[in-house]
Design a protein around this motif. Sequence first.
Motif: not given
Length: 123
Positions: A54-60, A30-39
């Motif tokens: 729709f998420m804070p920071g980098e969204d979907g 799991r990732a709680l935002d797009g930036a963490h997902a990219v990592e």
Amino acid sequence: MARILVVDDEQVVCDLVESILQSAGHVTRRALDGAHAVELIAQEKFDLILTDIFMPGEDGLGLLRHLRLLQPALPVLAFTGKSDATFDALEFAAKLGAAGVLRKPLERSTLLAAVHRIVPATT
């Protein structure tokens, strides 16, 4: 069994989606935002990305744009519970290359059908 990254800023949604996917034999992260997902995507191999729009920071949508540039073959299943009469985020996600789109609330059978359509059970 597929390796699936679940991206949503709501812990309860991640818990639910991961539980459904794991009960069907999939391995999840799991990732709680797009930036963490990219990592995570840079560090690990995934067969599918499930992302809220729709998420804070980098969204979907930002994550989807990013993935189309870096890993165009990696399938993305986008979902949202928000609707706007002037902007259909799911339609936009499909135009950006999402392999599938779903509306929240996510139901077990609908989610698994979409996942198995995109990533066959033999993965």
